[in-house]
Design a protein around this motif. Structure first.
Motif, short mmCIF file in Angstrom:
data_model
loop_
_atom_site.label_atom_id
_atom_site.label_comp_id
_atom_site.label_asym_id
_atom_site.label_seq_id
_atom_site.Cartn_x
_atom_site.Cartn_y
_atom_site.Cartn_z
N GLU A 208 0.81 -1.23 0.00
CA GLU A 208 0.00 0.00 0.00
C GLU A 208 0.84 1.27 0.00
O GLU A 208 0.31 2.36 0.20
N CYS A 209 2.16 1.14 -0.18
CA CYS A 209 3.03 2.32 -0.17
C CYS A 209 2.78 3.16 -1.42
O CYS A 209 3.06 2.73 -2.54
N LYS A 210 2.25 4.37 -1.22
CA LYS A 210 1.85 5.22 -2.35
C LYS A 210 2.78 6.41 -2.56
O LYS A 210 2.90 6.92 -3.67
N GLY A 211 3.40 6.88 -1.49
CA GLY A 211 4.25 8.06 -1.60
C GLY A 211 4.82 8.41 -0.24
O GLY A 211 4.82 7.59 0.68
N ILE A 212 5.30 9.64 -0.10
CA ILE A 212 5.87 10.08 1.16
C ILE A 212 5.39 11.48 1.49
O ILE A 212 4.96 12.23 0.61
N ILE A 213 5.47 11.83 2.76
CA ILE A 213 5.11 13.17 3.23
C ILE A 213 6.38 13.91 3.62
O ILE A 213 7.19 13.40 4.39
N ASP A 214 6.57 15.08 3.06
CA ASP A 214 7.69 15.95 3.41
C ASP A 214 7.28 16.79 4.61
O ASP A 214 6.43 17.68 4.50
N LEU A 215 7.86 16.50 5.77
CA LEU A 215 7.46 17.19 7.00
C LEU A 215 7.90 18.64 7.02
O LEU A 215 7.26 19.48 7.66
N ILE A 216 9.00 18.96 6.36
CA ILE A 216 9.50 20.34 6.38
C ILE A 216 8.62 21.24 5.52
O ILE A 216 8.21 22.33 5.95
N LYS A 217 8.27 20.78 4.31
CA LYS A 217 7.47 21.60 3.40
C LYS A 217 5.97 21.35 3.56
O LYS A 217 5.16 21.98 2.86
N ARG A 218 5.62 20.38 4.42
CA ARG A 218 4.22 20.06 4.68
C ARG A 218 3.46 19.74 3.39
O ARG A 218 2.45 20.36 3.06
N ASP A 259 21.27 22.37 18.18
CA ASP A 259 21.62 23.54 17.38
C ASP A 259 21.21 24.81 18.13
O ASP A 259 20.03 25.00 18.45
N GLU A 260 22.17 25.67 18.39
CA GLU A 260 21.93 26.84 19.23
C GLU A 260 20.94 27.81 18.59
O GLU A 260 20.03 28.31 19.27
N GLN A 261 21.08 28.09 17.31
CA GLN A 261 20.21 29.07 16.65
C GLN A 261 18.76 28.59 16.64
O GLN A 261 17.84 29.36 16.94
N LEU A 262 18.54 27.34 16.30
CA LEU A 262 17.18 26.81 16.29
C LEU A 262 16.65 26.68 17.71
O LEU A 262 15.44 26.84 17.96
N GLY A 263 17.58 26.41 18.65
CA GLY A 263 17.17 26.31 20.05
C GLY A 263 16.61 27.62 20.58
O GLY A 263 15.63 27.63 21.34
N GLU A 264 17.20 28.75 20.18
CA GLU A 264 16.69 30.05 20.61
C GLU A 264 15.29 30.30 20.07
O GLU A 264 14.42 30.81 20.79
N ILE A 265 15.07 29.94 18.81
CA ILE A 265 13.73 30.10 18.22
C ILE A 265 12.72 29.23 18.97
O ILE A 265 11.60 29.66 19.26
N PHE A 266 13.13 28.03 19.31
CA PHE A 266 12.23 27.10 20.01
C PHE A 266 11.89 27.62 21.40
O PHE A 266 10.73 27.55 21.85
N SER A 273 10.93 28.91 10.19
CA SER A 273 10.56 28.82 8.77
C SER A 273 11.23 27.60 8.15
O SER A 273 12.10 26.97 8.75
N GLU A 274 10.83 27.30 6.90
CA GLU A 274 11.45 26.16 6.20
C GLU A 274 12.96 26.36 6.09
O GLU A 274 13.74 25.43 6.33
N GLU A 275 13.37 27.58 5.72
CA GLU A 275 14.79 27.86 5.54
C GLU A 275 15.55 27.73 6.86
O GLU A 275 16.66 27.18 6.90
N GLN A 276 14.96 28.22 7.95
CA GLN A 276 15.62 28.12 9.25
C GLN A 276 15.75 26.67 9.69
O GLN A 276 16.78 26.26 10.24
N LEU A 277 14.71 25.88 9.44
CA LEU A 277 14.74 24.47 9.85
C LEU A 277 15.77 23.69 9.04
O LEU A 277 16.55 22.90 9.60
N GLY A 280 19.22 24.67 10.21
CA GLY A 280 19.52 24.07 11.51
C GLY A 280 19.86 22.59 11.39
O GLY A 280 20.80 22.10 12.03
N ILE A 281 19.09 21.89 10.56
CA ILE A 281 19.37 20.46 10.34
C ILE A 281 20.75 20.29 9.72
O ILE A 281 21.52 19.40 10.10
N ARG A 282 21.07 21.14 8.76
CA ARG A 282 22.38 21.04 8.09
C ARG A 282 23.53 21.26 9.08
O ARG A 282 24.50 20.49 9.10
N ARG A 283 23.42 22.29 9.90
CA ARG A 283 24.50 22.57 10.86
C ARG A 283 24.69 21.39 11.82
O ARG A 283 25.82 20.98 12.09
N ALA A 284 23.58 20.86 12.32
CA ALA A 284 23.67 19.75 13.27
C ALA A 284 24.19 18.47 12.60
O ALA A 284 24.94 17.70 13.20
#
Length: 747
Positions: A208-218, A259-266, A273-277, A280-284
């Protein structure tokens, strides 16, 4: 969106047939066939694809090459259509359906050059993974959605940690029955100690695998077309919205923790935002503090294009990785020198040879350029041998095909012909540049077999083939046993040696006969043994005079594969110029073998505490003979113990055969480490002595109606039980026709 005429021909045929070239929600990915040579560092990725055996690495690589326009059609790994995957260029690989040699290729995705190395999954070929990760900047860790984190997955993870390689995880085979990516994620966290979270969720599992959901871009992604080449985005299915939001929040929390920068936002309770997330993922990820987890099924053509996007988003480009060379300073500790990754000829060349292969035009040497540049026609110098070679031809590899290039820069992976070197050698253009790269970790062989040519006329051909294999593979050893009068090959397992035997017949037309497998035992002393040996000989003229006093003692258990030499003598009782002679002969005797089965001595420390010398009669020869007599005394009077290699064995079998499999493990004196039941299958992880594993596959398959499988890898050396030790010694004596030597028992 791209123009229809810009798409590869096989995409155009599908688009015209289906008439689907409309709407902004369709994404077409295309790539020029010619590899762009002069990209800046930002647009280069050097990645490896690693995993446990049969997790889908080569299938994934095949899809990557197809979607990037590098190849025009895809084929099955096992070569049922008599073609096989493009990266499995060796005939044996296509027949067996496994990867034996790592294969390099290059492609382009969204204007980024990507160098890819597809590595084997079988533990017998672990050196291929080892030397590939040594030169790569990032990696894709592929996991099976059913099998999850398996034995070789843990080995690959250790190798990535050794070379500080960041990775993204790709949970493959969502189309298989019993697929459970959530269980795999928990294993990544618990077994591998990774801070990891989903970046994507599957829409359906199994059939039943039809596709995937991109959590960052929703958004939900579906893969249309005969080969999944068209990526269609839609809104997330209503029944998965709440789950997606929960997993997205979990992702933000996991990354914010590291990640310090994303931690402050949290902490400010803001939504990144998508770009910030993504940032942050890239740095970590680059700091190996976070592992992004993506999902898909390469065989069913789902999730590969977003994975390629993930490679660009989260894995490093060459200048984001700090690479060091070593400068030897006399009478001081070696100095680490940071290399400059700028893609220019302003800096002196520094390149590392990481893989050797016999090509159609001679030895093909794979290299990674870490600094400076190299043009065809220039000369390079081997930093180890000081041998100078003119570069006649520079190529980039695509499996077993090659493309000539004029110049390579820092960050490029390339190959060249006519260079005489060993794996791990450093090359420079300036012979006065006293820098070398750190070499590659090479595990010791654990298994040996006698080998002989079927036809004595083929001896010269046999010698030529063996020399080539030894040069290509540092884990493949060849020696002549003077006691048994046999030629012996050593390797990482039965499959490893069997493959080389088949290659000898196929590539050199030289059939060989392999003997029964022999385990690479080690020998160590059980208790400290004090020695005091005085060697004196006078027969006219200059005599021989040497005395060595000290202790031969066991090292701690965790160091039982090492050997140590310590000089604690004072007052000049043994002149310092003779200490290296004693050490050299001790190490030579230790490598030659101990008193039980002539296996290599390890786990011991040779400690000199005192001695004596004569101003005239003490010579290097005298202390060499004295060392040999000391070791003979230790062999005869010390208490010795045989060490055997213990393997981590992972067995998969039907759940109804679980009791039978446990019986097989117990019969082989194995220790169960973990058990896990998955739907109708069970996975058992045990530690079993290698000497007990011969013939195991036959018993396992006959006990499980042919459904059981296992993989194993070296874990550690451990003392052999007394009964097993007596058996091993008796077998050795019978095979080599030596006198009975009883091992001294522990007091």
């Amino acid at each position: 969106m791209v123009m229809l005429s810009k798409l590869p021909s096989h995409f155009q045929r599908f688009v015209k047939a289906k008439n689907v070239f409309s709407g902004n929600q369709l994404r077409f990915y295309a790539a020029p066939k010619k590899f762009a040579e002069h990209k800046d560092n930002e647009h280069i990725r050097n990645i490896g694809i690693s995993a446990h055996i049969d997790s889908g690495k080569t299938t994934l690589t095949e899809r990557i090459l197809f979607y990037t326009g590098r190849i025009s059609e895809m084929h099955e790994v096992r070569g049922k259509d008599n073609v096989g995957a493009v990266m499995d260029s060796m005939e044996l690989e296509r027949q067996r359906g496994i990867t034996i040699q790592s294969a390099a290729t290059y492609t382009i995705w969204k204007d980024h050059n990507i160098n890819i190395i597809d590595t084997p999954g079988h533990v017998d070929f672990t050196i291929e993974v080892e030397r590939s990760l040594r030169v790569l900047d990032g990696a894709i860790l592929v996991l099976c959605a059913v099998g999850g984190v398996q034995s070789q997955t843990l080995t690959v993870n250790r190798q990535m940690k050794r070379y500080n390689v960041p990775c993204v995880a790709f949970i493959n085979k969502l189309d298989r029955m019993g697929a459970n990516p959530h269980r795999v994620l928990s294993q990544i966290r618990e077994k591998m100690n990774h801070n990891a979270a989903f970046l994507q969720l599957p829409i359906g599992l199994g059939g039943e695998c039809k596709g995937i959901i991109d959590l960052i871009k929703r958004e939900a992604l579906y893969f249309d077309g005969e080969f999944g080449e068209i990526v269609r985005s839609e809104d997330i299915p209503p029944n998965m919205v709440s789950q997606s939001e929960a997993k997205r929040q979990e992702l933000i929390e996991q990354v914010s923790n590291v990640d310090e920068q994303l931690g402050e936002i949290f902490l400010e309770e803001k939504t990144p935002s998508e770009e910030q997330l993504i940032s942050g993922i890239r740095r970590a990820c680059l700091e190996r503090k976070f592992t992004p987890v993506l999902v898909g099924t390469a065989l069913k053509n789902k999730g590969v294009q977003p994975l390629l996007d993930g490679v660009l988003y989260y894995l490093p480009c060459p200048h984001e990785v700090q690479n060091y060379a070593i400068r030897e300073v006399k009478d001081q500790e070696p100095v680490k020198v940071l290399l400059n990754p700028e893609r220019s000829n302003k800096h002196p060349l520094l390149a590392l040879a990481f893989k050797l292969e016999a090509g159609r035009f001679g030895q093909l040497t794979y290299m990674r350029c870490y600094q400076g540049s190299l043009r065809k026609g220039e000369s390079i110098t081997n930093a180890r041998t000081k041998t100078k070679t003119k570069v006649q031809r520079l190529v980039r590899m695509h499996s077993n095909e090659m493309e000539d290039v004029e110049e390579v820069f820092a960050g490029d992976i390339f190959a060249l012909f006519g260079v005489d070197c060993a794996s791990g050698d450093t090359f420079v253009k300036d012979k006065n540049l006293d820098l070398t790269m750190e070499s590659i970790f090479v595990p010791d062989p654990v298994l040996s077999m006698s080998i002989q040519v079927a036809n004595t006329k083929d001896r010269d051909t046999f010698r030529k083939g063996i020399q080539r294999f030894i040069k290509e593979d540092p884990t493949f050893h060849f020696k002549y046993d003077t006691e048994s009068k046999e030629a012996v090959v050593c390797g990482m397992g039965e499959l490893h040696l069997d493959i080389y035997a088949q290659r000898m017949e196929r590539e050199y037309k030289c059939p060989v006969i392999l003997g029964k497998p022999k385990v690479a035992f080690r020998e160590m002393v059980l208790q400290p043994y004090e020695f005091d040996y005085f060697h004196k000989k006078q027969s006219g003229g200059q005599g021989q005079y040497a005395r060595i006093i000290g202790v031969l003692e066991p090292l701690p258990f965790h160091m039982n594969t090492k050997i140590d030499f310590v000089d604690e003598s004072v007052g000049g009782c043994i002149p310092k110029q003779f200490i290296p002679v004693i050490m050299k002969n001790f190490l030579r005797i230790a490598e030659k073998g101990g008193p039980l089965t002539s296996s290599q001595i390890s786990g011991v420390r040779f400690r000199i505490t005192d001695g004596d010398n004569h101003c005239v009669d003490s010579t290097e020869i005298a202390f060499q003979i004295c060392t040999e007599l000391v070791m003979r005394d230790c062999f005869e009077n010390a208490s010795w113990q045989l060490l055997e290699p213990i393997m981590t064995v992972e067995i998969s079998a039907p759940i109804e055969s679980q009791g039978t499999v446990l019986g097989l493990v117990s019969k082989r004196t194995g220790q169960i480490k973990s058990m896990e039941a998955l739907v109708d299958w069970t996975t058992i992880v045990a530690e079993i002595p290698l000497g007990m594993m011969f013939g195991f596959i036959g018993e396992l398959r006959s006990s499980t109606q042919g459904k059981g499988e296992y993989t194993m890898e070296y874990s550690h050396y451990a003392p052999a039980p007394s009964q097993a030790q007596e058996k091993y010694i008796a077998d050795y004596q019978a095979a080599n026709n030596v006198e009975t030597v009883k091992a001294k028992k522990k007091n």
